[in-house]
Each structure stands twice: as structure tokens, then as C-alpha cells.
Design a protein around this motif. Structure first.
Motif, PDB file in Angstrom:
ATOM      1  N   ASP A 120       0.862  -1.178   0.000  1.00  0.00           N
ATOM      2  CA  ASP A 120       0.000   0.000   0.000  1.00  0.00           C
ATOM      3  C   ASP A 120       0.904   1.236   0.000  1.00  0.00           C
ATOM      4  N   GLN A 121       0.315   2.409   0.256  1.00  0.00           N
ATOM      5  CA  GLN A 121       1.101   3.641   0.261  1.00  0.00           C
ATOM      6  C   GLN A 121       2.208   3.604   1.308  1.00  0.00           C
ATOM      7  N   ALA A 122       1.929   2.999   2.456  1.00  0.00           N
ATOM      8  CA  ALA A 122       2.939   2.930   3.512  1.00  0.00           C
ATOM      9  C   ALA A 122       4.173   2.159   3.056  1.00  0.00           C
ATOM     10  N   GLU A 123       3.964   1.043   2.351  1.00  0.00           N
ATOM     11  CA  GLU A 123       5.103   0.257   1.870  1.00  0.00           C
ATOM     12  C   GLU A 123       5.866   1.002   0.787  1.00  0.00           C
ATOM     13  N   LEU A 124       5.152   1.703  -0.078  1.00  0.00           N
ATOM     14  CA  LEU A 124       5.830   2.504  -1.103  1.00  0.00           C
ATOM     15  C   LEU A 124       6.707   3.565  -0.441  1.00  0.00           C
ATOM     16  N   ASP A 125       6.190   4.218   0.579  1.00  0.00           N
ATOM     17  CA  ASP A 125       6.998   5.212   1.292  1.00  0.00           C
ATOM     18  C   ASP A 125       8.150   4.566   2.049  1.00  0.00           C
ATOM     19  N   SER A 126       7.948   3.348   2.543  1.00  0.00           N
ATOM     20  CA  SER A 126       9.029   2.644   3.234  1.00  0.00           C
ATOM     21  C   SER A 126      10.200   2.370   2.296  1.00  0.00           C
ATOM     22  N   LEU A 127       9.884   1.942   1.070  1.00  0.00           N
ATOM     23  CA  LEU A 127      10.947   1.682   0.099  1.00  0.00           C
ATOM     24  C   LEU A 127      11.615   2.974  -0.362  1.00  0.00           C
ATOM     25  N   ALA A 128      10.826   4.057  -0.468  1.00  0.00           N
ATOM     26  CA  ALA A 128      11.417   5.358  -0.796  1.00  0.00           C
ATOM     27  C   ALA A 128      12.305   5.845   0.345  1.00  0.00           C
ATOM     28  N   LEU A 129      11.916   5.567   1.581  1.00  0.00           N
ATOM     29  CA  LEU A 129      12.741   5.881   2.748  1.00  0.00           C
ATOM     30  C   LEU A 129      14.088   5.182   2.651  1.00  0.00           C
ATOM     31  N   SER A 130      14.073   3.887   2.344  1.00  0.00           N
ATOM     32  CA  SER A 130      15.314   3.124   2.203  1.00  0.00           C
ATOM     33  C   SER A 130      16.186   3.703   1.097  1.00  0.00           C
ATOM     34  N   ALA A 131      15.561   4.035  -0.044  1.00  0.00           N
ATOM     35  CA  ALA A 131      16.308   4.561  -1.187  1.00  0.00           C
ATOM     36  C   ALA A 131      16.995   5.873  -0.849  1.00  0.00           C
ATOM     37  N   ASN A 132      16.275   6.789  -0.196  1.00  0.00           N
ATOM     38  CA  ASN A 132      16.845   8.099   0.099  1.00  0.00           C
ATOM     39  C   ASN A 132      17.889   8.052   1.210  1.00  0.00           C
ATOM     40  N   GLY A 153      21.761   9.351   0.765  1.00  0.00           N
ATOM     41  CA  GLY A 153      22.223  10.415   1.656  1.00  0.00           C
ATOM     42  C   GLY A 153      21.311  11.630   1.651  1.00  0.00           C
ATOM     43  N   ASP A 154      20.102  11.492   1.114  1.00  0.00           N
ATOM     44  CA  ASP A 154      19.117  12.579   1.123  1.00  0.00           C
ATOM     45  C   ASP A 154      18.254  12.396   2.370  1.00  0.00           C
ATOM     46  N   TYR A 155      18.781  12.810   3.519  1.00  0.00           N
ATOM     47  CA  TYR A 155      18.175  12.475   4.800  1.00  0.00           C
ATOM     48  C   TYR A 155      16.874  13.234   5.066  1.00  0.00           C
ATOM     49  N   GLN A 156      16.761  14.446   4.543  1.00  0.00           N
ATOM     50  CA  GLN A 156      15.530  15.196   4.747  1.00  0.00           C
ATOM     51  C   GLN A 156      14.353  14.531   4.014  1.00  0.00           C
ATOM     52  N   THR A 157      14.601  14.106   2.772  1.00  0.00           N
ATOM     53  CA  THR A 157      13.557  13.404   2.029  1.00  0.00           C
ATOM     54  C   THR A 157      13.255  12.054   2.669  1.00  0.00           C
ATOM     55  N   ALA A 158      14.293  11.393   3.157  1.00  0.00           N
ATOM     56  CA  ALA A 158      14.092  10.113   3.844  1.00  0.00           C
ATOM     57  C   ALA A 158      13.191  10.303   5.058  1.00  0.00           C
ATOM     58  N   GLU A 159      13.424  11.360   5.816  1.00  0.00           N
ATOM     59  CA  GLU A 159      12.597  11.612   7.003  1.00  0.00           C
ATOM     60  C   GLU A 159      11.143  11.868   6.602  1.00  0.00           C
ATOM     61  N   PHE A 160      10.935  12.600   5.513  1.00  0.00           N
ATOM     62  CA  PHE A 160       9.579  12.851   5.033  1.00  0.00           C
ATOM     63  C   PHE A 160       8.853  11.532   4.756  1.00  0.00           C
ATOM     64  N   HIS A 177      17.851   6.868  11.986  1.00  0.00           N
ATOM     65  CA  HIS A 177      19.076   7.086  11.212  1.00  0.00           C
ATOM     66  C   HIS A 177      19.007   8.407  10.443  1.00  0.00           C
ATOM     67  N   ALA A 178      17.850   8.690   9.831  1.00  0.00           N
ATOM     68  CA  ALA A 178      17.708   9.923   9.050  1.00  0.00           C
ATOM     69  C   ALA A 178      17.825  11.152   9.951  1.00  0.00           C
ATOM     70  N   GLN A 179      17.241  11.084  11.130  1.00  0.00           N
ATOM     71  CA  GLN A 179      17.307  12.215  12.062  1.00  0.00           C
ATOM     72  C   GLN A 179      18.730  12.416  12.580  1.00  0.00           C
ATOM     73  N   LEU A 180      19.403  11.323  12.912  1.00  0.00           N
ATOM     74  CA  LEU A 180      20.768  11.438  13.433  1.00  0.00           C
ATOM     75  C   LEU A 180      21.696  12.020  12.370  1.00  0.00           C
ATOM     76  N   ALA A 181      21.520  11.616  11.122  1.00  0.00           N
ATOM     77  CA  ALA A 181      22.373  12.116  10.044  1.00  0.00           C
ATOM     78  C   ALA A 181      22.184  13.611   9.823  1.00  0.00           C
ATOM     79  N   GLN A 182      21.050  14.154  10.278  1.00  0.00           N
ATOM     80  CA  GLN A 182      20.804  15.595  10.178  1.00  0.00           C
ATOM     81  C   GLN A 182      21.219  16.330  11.454  1.00  0.00           C
ATOM     82  N   GLY A 183      21.876  15.621  12.386  1.00  0.00           N
ATOM     83  CA  GLY A 183      22.371  16.255  13.607  1.00  0.00           C
ATOM     84  C   GLY A 183      21.361  16.331  14.735  1.00  0.00           C
ATOM     85  N   GLU A 184      20.199  15.704  14.562  1.00  0.00           N
ATOM     86  CA  GLU A 184      19.153  15.750  15.599  1.00  0.00           C
ATOM     87  C   GLU A 184      19.375  14.595  16.585  1.00  0.00           C
TER      88      GLU A 184
END
Length: 426
Positions: A313-325, A329-336, A362-369
Motif C-alpha cells: 500500500d502507500q505505507a510500503e511505497l513510502d518505506s521503500l522510498a525511505l530506504s532509497a533516500n 544520503g538525502d536524509y531530509q527526504t528520507a525523514e519525510f 538514522h535519518a534524524q541522526l544524520a541531520q544532527g538531531e
């Protein structure tokens, strides 16, 4: 009344990564395979075994435990009631011999049923297939709760063998035989996925080869798609993007992706993650956009197999996009994508929630949060953090990155204490 803890069972559970809840779930699923009715055990039942309050479980439960562990109940620390020969269970050698005799008897009975000249051969029908499909639904549900467990892999492989054994148990139409091969391929693909999810890649490849052969004999396009798509995911997890793309392309080129845009969307979603690993930024974004467009075009009421309905579903599509980003190294998009995934995950997707939460950290830590990332990582449930191979590894990597980012900080100390607490409660 004085009770003695079953330290043997505790040691087996620790060695095989089982919590009380996960072993209860495994026994319940195996009981379903053995009896046709899923068991009703929970974590407290297993805790009673470990504490010695229940020294000799019911016979069906013991059989399920023996199927899961490959050991007789006495070798798991259970004690039979009384000491007479009629109540004592067989020793390990005898138990193994009886199991072999039982299997041989079943095979002989199946051969006799199919042999010409016997009374009346059994007729295998769609009702037999439907019973297998119900068990497949149970396997899918267990996978989404826990994922990656060796017990689940073994159960799925045993059910694949059961489906194949039905081919020789009587007469059947060509349609029924095709469905039996498809069921066997589906179970074998679930065994493959459990091995992938548990990072047991050698076992996954063995299941893959058998699943592919069974799928070809079945002619079922949906299960062929699942197996080749899983193969692409396996190679992605192994860090082999070229092989992953090649396998995923086999799935994407099946004609089922032209009949149903939802299959096309899933193939493109997994290509998104593979392109991210390959550091192809343009290809990643193109594949995601195409996957999203195909999902929008898909008929929500179309008939689809249970394995797809259960997770894509949409959640899985976003999960795979999260992994890709994350890979890019596009951590802001990954967090989205992480936040959108977590907001849309269905309640039964326990394993997926743990993975997405860990990736968000991981995405938040890579952005210094640092503080936000640590708080996010601490939301992962203890059983997933300690017993799911992928989640455990990602959390170990998170801890290493946290210590490198904020060495000696109070946040690192908080994280260290939390990890210790996880190990105690799991």
C-alpha cells in the motif's frame, strides 16, 4: 508447591532468539498446521513452562514444540507425569525413529491411494487447496508480526512439502494440480522471505531455486512475480544492486504487471530502493514517481493474492522510498517518507513499523538531531530490537553512529542504558 525452572527450554529459546511471545506464536501457527486449528497460547503460557509451573504440556502442544525445535519434549526439559512406561515419552532415538516411520507410513498410504487396482483412490479437490490457502494466510500474518524467524521459515517449508505430497495422495484435475504447485511455491517463497529477513542468505537461495521451479510448474503469474521480486530484494540486502535490478526486471516484465497496475507499482517501488543503493539519483526519483502513478491507476477492488493485500500500500511505497533516500544520503527526504510511512502503516504491520522507526532514527541522526533520533530509536519494541536480524543490525549501526556523533554525551549514556534494558526484557 516447589517448582524447578526449565532452564533447558530457556537456553534453547535464548540460542534461537525466541521471546515468550514469539515462541507462543510459533506454537500456535504450528498447531494450526498440525490440527487445522490455530492454538490459543500466549506469552504467559510459555512463561509457565519456563518457570516449571507446567511440566508436561498437552500432547498437541508437545508435538508442535517438537516440530519447531526438532527435539523431543524431554530434551527440552519437560517432565512426563508419573514414571510408568505407559506415560513416559520415547527417548530421542526412538522418537526420531517413530517420526520417520510415520512419514514413511504417510508416503506409503499416499502411494497406495494413487495406485491402480486399489479400492477407490482419494479425490484431491479445491477444498484441499482452500485449506492450504488458510494456512498460507496464517504464515503471512505471523511474518508481519515478527518476520525473519527460523521457526517461521521451517513451518513454511514444511507446508510447501505438504502441498507437494498432496500431488501423490490421489487423483486431481489439472486445475487442482496447478493450484497445488502454486500453493507449494507460495509457501516456499515465504520460507525464502523469512530467510532473507533473518539474513540467512544461503538458505534463502536454496528456497529460491525450489520456489522458482514450483512456480514454473504452476503457471501462476502472481507467485512468479513474488519470487522474482523477493530475489531482487535478497540481492539488494546483500549489497549487489546489479543482480537485484536483473532479478527485479524479471518480475517487472511478467505480463501480470500489464494486467494490474498494482503489480507494476510494487515492481517499481522495489526498483526505487535498488536504484538508491546503486546511487542512481535520477533513476530513484523516476521509479518512485512511476510507482506512485501506477498505484493511483490501480483498481482498489481488483482481486489480488493475500500476500499482496497484506502488505503493499502507500505505507510500503513510502518505506521503500525511505530506504532509497537513506542510501542516497538525502536524509531530509528520507525523514519525510518515514513520517508518511509510519502514519499510514496498518496495525498488523509490526515488523514494518520497527524497520521504519529505526530508519527514521538514522535519518534524524544524520541531520544532527541527536536527541530526537535517540528518542525515536528507543520507540522500537524490545522483541524487534533483539530478535529481528535486520532491525538489530540497524540499531547496532545507529548506536555506533550516535557514539561517533556525540561521544561521551548524556544521550549516549541514555541509549546505552536503554539497550541494556532491552536485552533484559526480551
Amino acid at each position: 508447591m516447589h517448582t524447578t525452572r526449565n532452564t533447558v527450554l530457556e537456553a534453547w529459546m535464548k540460542e534461537h532468539g525466541h521471546s515468550s511471545n514469539s515462541l507462543a506464536d510459533a506454537v500456535n501457527t504450528t498447531l494450526g498446521c498440525l490440527t487445522g486449528r490455530t492454538g490459543g497460547l500466549d506469552g504467559s503460557s510459555v512463561r509457565d513452562w519456563k518457570a516449571g509451573r507446567v511440566k508436561w504440556p498437552k500432547s498437541a502442544t508437545r508435538k508442535a514444540l517438537e516440530e519447531i525445535t526438532g527435539l523431543p519434549a524431554t530434551a527440552l526439559g519437560f517432565e512426563p507425569r508419573g514414571t510408568s512406561s505407559t506415560s513416559a515419552p520415547p527417548q530421542e532415538g526412538t522418537d526420531t525413529m517413530k517420526r520417520r516411520t510415520l512419514v514413511g507410513g504417510i508416503a506409503a498410504a499416499a502411494t497406495a491411494a494413487a495406485a491402480p487396482g486399489t479400492a477407490t483412490p482419494r479425490r484431491i479437490g479445491m477444498s484441499d487447496v482452500d485449506r492450504l490457502k488458510k494456512r498460507f494466510a496464517d504464515i503471512i500474518a505471523s511474518d508481519h508480526r515478527h518476520g525473519g524467524q527460523l521457526s517461521l521459515e521451517r513451518q513454511a517449508a514444511a507446508l510447501a512439502d505438504k502441498a507437494l505430497n498432496l500431488q501423490n495422495a490421489g487423483t486431481a484435475t489439472q486445475r487442482v494440480r496447478g493450484n497445488l504447485y502454486a500453493a507449494a511455491a507460495a509457501f516456499r517463497s515465504s520460507a525464502m522471505w523469512a530467510a532473507i529477513d533473518g539474513r540467512r542468505y544461503g538458505d534463502a537461495k536454496a528456497h529460491m531455486r525450489e520456489a522458482q521451479a514450483l512456480a514454473e510448474m504452476s503457471g501462476d503469474q502472481a507467485i512468479k512475480f513474488r519470487i522474482w521480486s523477493h530475489t531482487g530484494t535478497m540481492y539488494r540486502h546483500m549489497g549487489r544492486p546489479a543482480d537485484a535490478l536483473a532479478a527485479n526486471d524479471v518480475a517487472r516484465n511478467l505480463h501480470i504487471t500489464r494486467r494490474d497496475p498494482m503489480f507494476a507499482s510494487l515492481g517499481l517501488a522495489r526498483q526505487t530502493a535498488i536504484q538508491g543503493l546503486a546511487q542512481d539519483r535520477t533513476g530513484t526519483h523516476r521509479a518512485f514517481d512511476q510507482a506512485q502513478d501506477a498505484m493511483f491507476r490501480a483498481d482498489p477492488g481488483a482481486f489480488r493474492p493475500v500476500w499482496m493485500l497484506a502488505f503493499y500500500d502507500q505505507a510500503e511505497l513510502d518505506s521503500l522510498a525511505l530506504s532509497a533516500n537513506l542510501s542516497l544520503g538525502d536524509y531530509q527526504t528520507a525523514e519525510f517518507h518515514a513520517h508518511r510511512c509510519l502514519s499510514e502503516l496498518r496495525p498488523h504491520m509490526v515488523r514494518s513499523r520497527a524497520i521504519a522507526t529505526t530508519r527514521l532514527a538514522h535519518a534524524q541522526l544524520a541531520q544532527g538531531e541527536v536527541d530526537a533520533a535517540t528518542a525515536t530509536a528507543m520507540r522500537v519494541p524490545a522483541d524487534a530490537a533483539t530478535q529481528h536480524a535486520r532491525v538489530s543490525r540497524m540499531l547496532q549501526e545507529f548506536g555506533a553512529a550516535l557514539r561517533a556523533t556525540a561521544p561521551g554525551s548524556p544521550t549516549v549514556q541514555t541509549w546505552t542504558e536503554h539497550v541494556a534494558a532491552w536485552r533484559i526484557t526480551a
